[in-house]
Motif scaffolding. Structure first.
Motif, PDB file in Angstrom:
ATOM      1  N   LEU A 153      36.946  11.624  84.776  1.00 21.98           N
ATOM      2  CA  LEU A 153      37.999  12.481  85.346  1.00 21.98           C
ATOM      3  C   LEU A 153      39.332  11.948  85.579  1.00 21.98           C
ATOM      4  CD1 LEU A 153      35.664  14.531  87.850  1.00 21.98           C
ATOM      5  CD2 LEU A 153      36.159  15.357  85.310  1.00 21.98           C
ATOM      6  N   SER A 154      40.594  12.775  85.453  1.00 17.54           N
ATOM      7  CA  SER A 154      41.669  12.396  85.745  1.00 17.54           C
ATOM      8  C   SER A 154      42.281  13.207  86.841  1.00 17.54           C
ATOM      9  CB  SER A 154      42.626  12.564  84.498  1.00 17.54           C
ATOM     10  OG  SER A 154      42.801  14.013  84.246  1.00 17.54           O
ATOM     11  N   TRP A 155      43.438  12.717  87.243  1.00 17.03           N
ATOM     12  CA  TRP A 155      44.234  13.170  88.453  1.00 17.03           C
ATOM     13  C   TRP A 155      44.678  14.680  88.074  1.00 17.03           C
ATOM     14  CZ3 TRP A 155      43.907  11.628  93.172  1.00 17.03           C
ATOM     15  CH2 TRP A 155      43.955  10.305  93.315  1.00 17.03           C
ATOM     16  N   ALA A 156      44.869  14.700  86.539  1.00 16.80           N
ATOM     17  CA  ALA A 156      45.295  16.100  86.088  1.00 16.80           C
ATOM     18  C   ALA A 156      44.119  16.991  86.144  1.00 16.80           C
ATOM     19  CB  ALA A 156      45.374  15.976  84.781  1.00 16.80           C
ATOM     20  N   ASP A 157      42.622  16.619  85.951  1.00 14.23           N
ATOM     21  CA  ASP A 157      41.495  17.405  86.315  1.00 14.23           C
ATOM     22  C   ASP A 157      41.512  17.790  87.620  1.00 14.23           C
ATOM     23  OD1 ASP A 157      40.770  17.024  83.536  1.00 14.23           O
ATOM     24  OD2 ASP A 157      39.588  15.171  83.996  1.00 14.23           O
ATOM     25  N   LEU A 158      41.715  16.812  88.690  1.00 15.94           N
ATOM     26  CA  LEU A 158      41.746  16.938  90.047  1.00 15.94           C
ATOM     27  C   LEU A 158      42.825  18.217  90.461  1.00 15.94           C
ATOM     28  CD1 LEU A 158      40.773  13.408  90.987  1.00 15.94           C
ATOM     29  CD2 LEU A 158      39.361  15.366  91.515  1.00 15.94           C
ATOM     30  N   ALA A 159      43.980  17.878  90.029  1.00 21.69           N
ATOM     31  CA  ALA A 159      44.916  19.006  90.359  1.00 21.69           C
ATOM     32  C   ALA A 159      44.674  20.550  89.934  1.00 21.69           C
ATOM     33  CB  ALA A 159      46.329  18.576  89.680  1.00 21.69           C
ATOM     34  N   ALA A 188      51.541  12.065  91.629  1.00 21.73           N
ATOM     35  CA  ALA A 188      52.941  12.236  91.059  1.00 21.73           C
ATOM     36  C   ALA A 188      53.253  11.473  89.904  1.00 21.73           C
ATOM     37  CB  ALA A 188      53.967  12.167  92.249  1.00 21.73           C
ATOM     38  N   THR A 189      52.899  10.295  89.925  1.00 23.14           N
ATOM     39  CA  THR A 189      53.137   9.636  88.711  1.00 23.14           C
ATOM     40  C   THR A 189      52.061  10.057  87.718  1.00 23.14           C
ATOM     41  OG1 THR A 189      53.333   7.623  90.120  1.00 23.14           O
ATOM     42  CG2 THR A 189      52.896   6.919  87.932  1.00 23.14           C
ATOM     43  N   ALA A 190      50.971  10.377  87.550  1.00 21.08           N
ATOM     44  CA  ALA A 190      50.156  11.007  86.511  1.00 21.08           C
ATOM     45  C   ALA A 190      51.049  12.384  86.394  1.00 21.08           C
ATOM     46  CB  ALA A 190      48.830  11.165  87.070  1.00 21.08           C
ATOM     47  N   ALA A 191      51.568  13.067  87.277  1.00 19.15           N
ATOM     48  CA  ALA A 191      52.123  14.302  86.941  1.00 19.15           C
ATOM     49  C   ALA A 191      53.312  13.979  85.912  1.00 19.15           C
ATOM     50  CB  ALA A 191      52.362  14.965  87.946  1.00 19.15           C
ATOM     51  N   ALA A 192      53.958  12.873  86.423  1.00 15.91           N
ATOM     52  CA  ALA A 192      55.045  12.846  85.470  1.00 15.91           C
ATOM     53  C   ALA A 192      54.985  12.450  83.966  1.00 15.91           C
ATOM     54  CB  ALA A 192      55.964  11.649  85.985  1.00 15.91           C
ATOM     55  N   GLY A 193      53.640  11.792  83.868  1.00 21.13           N
ATOM     56  CA  GLY A 193      53.200  11.231  82.563  1.00 21.13           C
ATOM     57  C   GLY A 193      54.136  10.323  81.619  1.00 21.13           C
ATOM     58  N   THR A 194      54.999   9.644  82.416  1.00 19.60           N
ATOM     59  CA  THR A 194      55.907   8.707  81.841  1.00 19.60           C
ATOM     60  C   THR A 194      55.120   7.141  81.547  1.00 19.60           C
ATOM     61  OG1 THR A 194      56.710   7.729  83.938  1.00 19.60           O
ATOM     62  CG2 THR A 194      57.881   9.846  82.786  1.00 19.60           C
ATOM     63  N   GLY A 195      54.461   6.934  82.304  1.00 22.94           N
ATOM     64  CA  GLY A 195      53.420   5.585  82.270  1.00 22.94           C
ATOM     65  C   GLY A 195      54.076   4.612  83.062  1.00 22.94           C
ATOM     66  N   GLY A 196      55.455   5.155  83.601  1.00 24.64           N
ATOM     67  CA  GLY A 196      56.173   4.077  84.617  1.00 24.64           C
ATOM     68  C   GLY A 196      56.300   4.515  85.862  1.00 24.64           C
ATOM     69  N   ALA A 197      57.264   3.737  86.635  1.00 20.92           N
ATOM     70  CA  ALA A 197      57.724   3.942  88.079  1.00 20.92           C
ATOM     71  C   ALA A 197      58.365   5.321  88.061  1.00 20.92           C
ATOM     72  CB  ALA A 197      58.167   2.883  88.639  1.00 20.92           C
ATOM     73  N   PRO A 264      40.427   7.794  88.881  1.00 21.71           N
ATOM     74  CA  PRO A 264      40.878   8.626  87.802  1.00 21.71           C
ATOM     75  C   PRO A 264      41.189   7.771  86.557  1.00 21.71           C
ATOM     76  CG  PRO A 264      41.607   9.339  90.058  1.00 21.71           C
ATOM     77  CD  PRO A 264      40.689   7.999  90.165  1.00 21.71           C
ATOM     78  N   LYS A 265      41.108   8.426  85.461  1.00 22.71           N
ATOM     79  CA  LYS A 265      41.228   7.621  84.231  1.00 22.71           C
ATOM     80  C   LYS A 265      42.715   7.354  83.800  1.00 22.71           C
ATOM     81  CE  LYS A 265      40.727  11.437  81.165  1.00 22.71           C
ATOM     82  NZ  LYS A 265      39.821  12.132  79.952  1.00 22.71           N
ATOM     83  N   ASP A 266      43.700   8.332  84.418  1.00 22.74           N
ATOM     84  CA  ASP A 266      45.090   8.042  84.396  1.00 22.74           C
ATOM     85  C   ASP A 266      45.663   7.201  85.299  1.00 22.74           C
ATOM     86  OD1 ASP A 266      44.276   9.923  85.937  1.00 22.74           O
ATOM     87  OD2 ASP A 266      45.802  11.542  85.552  1.00 22.74           O
ATOM     88  N   GLY A 267      44.948   6.219  86.134  1.00 22.58           N
ATOM     89  CA  GLY A 267      45.308   5.327  86.938  1.00 22.58           C
ATOM     90  C   GLY A 267      45.457   5.373  88.296  1.00 22.58           C
ATOM     91  N   THR A 268      45.374   4.349  89.099  1.00 22.66           N
ATOM     92  CA  THR A 268      45.165   4.306  90.307  1.00 22.66           C
ATOM     93  C   THR A 268      46.434   3.396  91.072  1.00 22.66           C
ATOM     94  OG1 THR A 268      43.515   2.556  90.393  1.00 22.66           O
ATOM     95  CG2 THR A 268      42.953   4.853  90.356  1.00 22.66           C
ATOM     96  N   SER A 387      46.578  20.791  78.714  1.00 20.84           N
ATOM     97  CA  SER A 387      47.294  19.371  78.633  1.00 20.84           C
ATOM     98  C   SER A 387      47.434  18.821  80.181  1.00 20.84           C
ATOM     99  CB  SER A 387      48.751  19.479  77.897  1.00 20.84           C
ATOM    100  OG  SER A 387      49.573  20.165  78.767  1.00 20.84           O
ATOM    101  N   ALA A 388      47.699  17.714  80.131  1.00 18.81           N
ATOM    102  CA  ALA A 388      47.867  17.061  81.679  1.00 18.81           C
ATOM    103  C   ALA A 388      49.195  17.629  82.470  1.00 18.81           C
ATOM    104  CB  ALA A 388      48.283  15.390  81.625  1.00 18.81           C
ATOM    105  N   THR A 389      50.086  18.021  81.777  1.00 16.83           N
ATOM    106  CA  THR A 389      51.381  18.489  82.266  1.00 16.83           C
ATOM    107  C   THR A 389      51.358  19.996  82.689  1.00 16.83           C
ATOM    108  OG1 THR A 389      52.230  19.209  80.148  1.00 16.83           O
ATOM    109  CG2 THR A 389      52.955  17.218  81.320  1.00 16.83           C
TER     110      THR A 389
END
Length: 546
Positions: A153-159, A188-197, A264-268, A387-389
């Motif tokens: 699962l991802s943060w997007a799934d949880l949101a 918030a980082t997962a929601a932004a979807g940029t992969g950066g800070a 979450p697969k989109d990172g921690t 989609s994630a967004t």
């Protein structure tokens, strides 16, 4: 003979006195080289059993001063500043500000961000690792896996699940705890979807509202959060905290059913529990402690005692700690970004209902493809966009949505409070049906929107209300822009301060006029006709948030 004995006695007395003085100087008092006074976060208390071994094997005793995460930041800043001042003065002994010679925290990221100059001069050593992850009760885990069709699962799934009420979670207050802040940064980082800070433009409350609507338990400390979660099993079916906390709960016998741990697969965001040297004069003692903590044998003891991952890469992880945590998400690198993130999320103990007033152009020019695009945009916000967004931007539980259709005048106003799929279907029907007007009264519609918003604030002063204005044409009916401004300025200061307008430029709408209205009311405009954009993307980007 008597004189010789007296002389010998005197020499013995002096020798004993000097020995005692030396012993006292080396083993007692505030400057005892075998004692290190440590400012510590509460998550370090679990290591107390190992501190006796540390003292036995190194001769160093750690005097731990445990303080809540919210209280360690300023204390650490004061101690670091005192240490920097002492180093500049050339001093080599004496404790830093607050009596602390070292600090041992779960994370110092917020401190590094807010006090860069002070943090830059401190020696820092990671001692163990733990990601901020999610524990799901079995029923919630089954529902999420069935919905997503994915094993991971991802943060997007949880949101998305939080927005629909499927997930009701507990999370420590991000303003006061390292775990809550790390979780918020991760989402918030997962929601932004940029992969950066995170950047300032990435932080928008509409991406967090759905997630936030699922929070049912909060606390000022991790320990209180865990206790509340256990004591009120029907309140929340998910828990967001350190992986080590969830593993301890699962093995501690306090739960009737074990939690499924979701990484979450989109990172921690990863906590590395750094030991910081505040007093440069205690470097030798600090080094001795660090060497002991980083030994392979001690790292294994930490792993088994605290259920945290070893910081030393040569030590193999055991049991559930062998699970991969995916990408490590970046922490924001600017303090204003962090402050905006916390402001947007607000007080998790105080659930404020949101209301968005949608002013939708139903003039004749909206017939056909443009109306189909508007309806698709509302369908996406209702959950059609997988989609994630889309998961982060969707309508959520408790959100109040007012739809005002207008042409040459206001045609209809309907309000829906989202509680389930039936309410979303009602919303779709409002947008799908109804006649069209023969003109476009943009400023009459916006004036009507402010009357609706003012009434909502009068009924519930704590309610957050914003206006989204979508039009595809220029104003050619009703009041002029100048008359709208006159009426707007005559409204109460509370309304003008609280309610902002967010225009969506579409088709032949007057972009400059919409931009002026946004600036006048404290909002901003989004262009749905920009390259690569659409009406759906515009609504996802801005739903009553600056």
């Amino acid at each position: 003979m008597r004189r010789a004995v007296s002389t010998l006695t005197l020499r013995l007395f002096v020798a004993v006195t000097l020995t005692l003085a030396t012993t006292v100087a080396c083993s007692g008092g505030d400057d005892d080289p075998t004692t290190l006074h440590v400012l510590a976060g509460p998550d370090l208390a679990v290591l107390e059993p190992l501190l006796d071994e540390l003292r036995s094997e190194t001769g160093v005793e750690l005097k731990m001063d445990y303080r809540a995460d919210a209280d360690t930041g300023e204390a650490l800043a004061a101690a670091g500043a005192a240490a920097a001042g002492k180093a500049a003065a050339g001093a080599v002994t004496g404790k830093a500000g607050g009596g602390h010679e070292a600090a041992w925290l779960s994370t110092d990221r917020s401190f590094q961000l807010r006090h860069k100059d002070t943090a830059r001069g401190l020696l820092r050593t990671p001692t163990m690792l733990s990601p901020v992850v999610v524990g799901l009760r079995p029923d919630a885990a089954r529902a999420l896996h069935a919905k997503s069709g994915e094993q991971h699962l991802s943060w997007a799934d949880l949101a998305a699940a939080a927005a629909t009420g499927t997930v009701r979670f507990g999370m420590a207050d991000p303003r006061r705890t390292g775990t809550g802040l790390a979780a918020l940064v991760g989402v918030a980082t997962a929601a932004a979807g940029t992969g950066g800070a995170l950047r300032e433009e990435d932080v928008s409350c509409d991406r967090l509202r759905g997630f936030r609507s699922g929070q049912r338990i909060t606390a000022a400390s991790t320990r209180d959060l865990l206790d509340d979660f256990i004591d009120h099993p029907g309140t929340a079916n998910a828990l967001i905290t350190y992986e080590s906390d969830l593993l301890a709960l699962n093995s501690g016998g306090r739960l009737t059913e074990k939690l499924e741990i979701v990484r979450p697969k989109d990172g921690t965001v990863l906590a590395d529990f750094p030991l910081l040297l505040l007093d440069p004069g205690r470097r030798a003692t600090y080094d001795k402690v660090v060497r002991w903590l980083r030994q392979d044998s001690v790292q294994r003891k930490i792993m088994r005692t605290a259920l945290r991952r070893p910081a030393n890469p040569s030590v193999a992880r055991e049991g559930e700690l062998r699970a991969q945590v995916g990408n490590a998400l970046y922490f924001p690198d600017r303090p204003d970004v962090l402050e905006r993130l916390l402001d947007d999320y607000g007080d998790p103990a105080h659930r404020v209902a949101h209301q968005v007033v949608f002013l939708l152009d139903f003039s004749g020019s909206m017939r056909g493809e443009r109306m189909a695009e508007l309806r698709e945009a509302f369908a996406d916000l209702s959950g059609a966009d997988s989609s994630a967004t889309g998961a982060f931007a969707r309508f959520h539980q408790g959100e109040r949505l007012t739809v005002v259709r207008f042409g040459g005048r206001v045609l209809e106003e309907r309000t829906v409070t989202v509680r389930g799929q039936r309410d979303l279907r009602t919303l779709a029907d409002i947008v799908a049906h109804g006649g069209y007007g023969d003109a476009t009264a943009v400023w009459t519609a916006l004036d009507h929107g402010y009357r609706t918003a003012s009434s909502a604030l009068t009924d519930e002063p704590e309610r957050s209300v914003s206006i989204v204005l979508m039009t595809d044409g220029e104003n050619n009916a009703g009041i002029a822009y100048e008359e709208f401004v006159r009426r707007y300025e005559a409204r109460s200061a509370e309304t003008r301060t609280a309610v902002h307008t967010y225009p969506v430029h579409f088709g032949e709408a007057d972009a400059e006029a919409l931009r002026r209205a946004a600036g006048r009311t404290g909002g901003r405009m989004v262009d749905a006709d920009a390259r690569g954009s659409s009406l759906s993307e515009a609504f996802k980007e801005i739903r009553g948030c600056r």
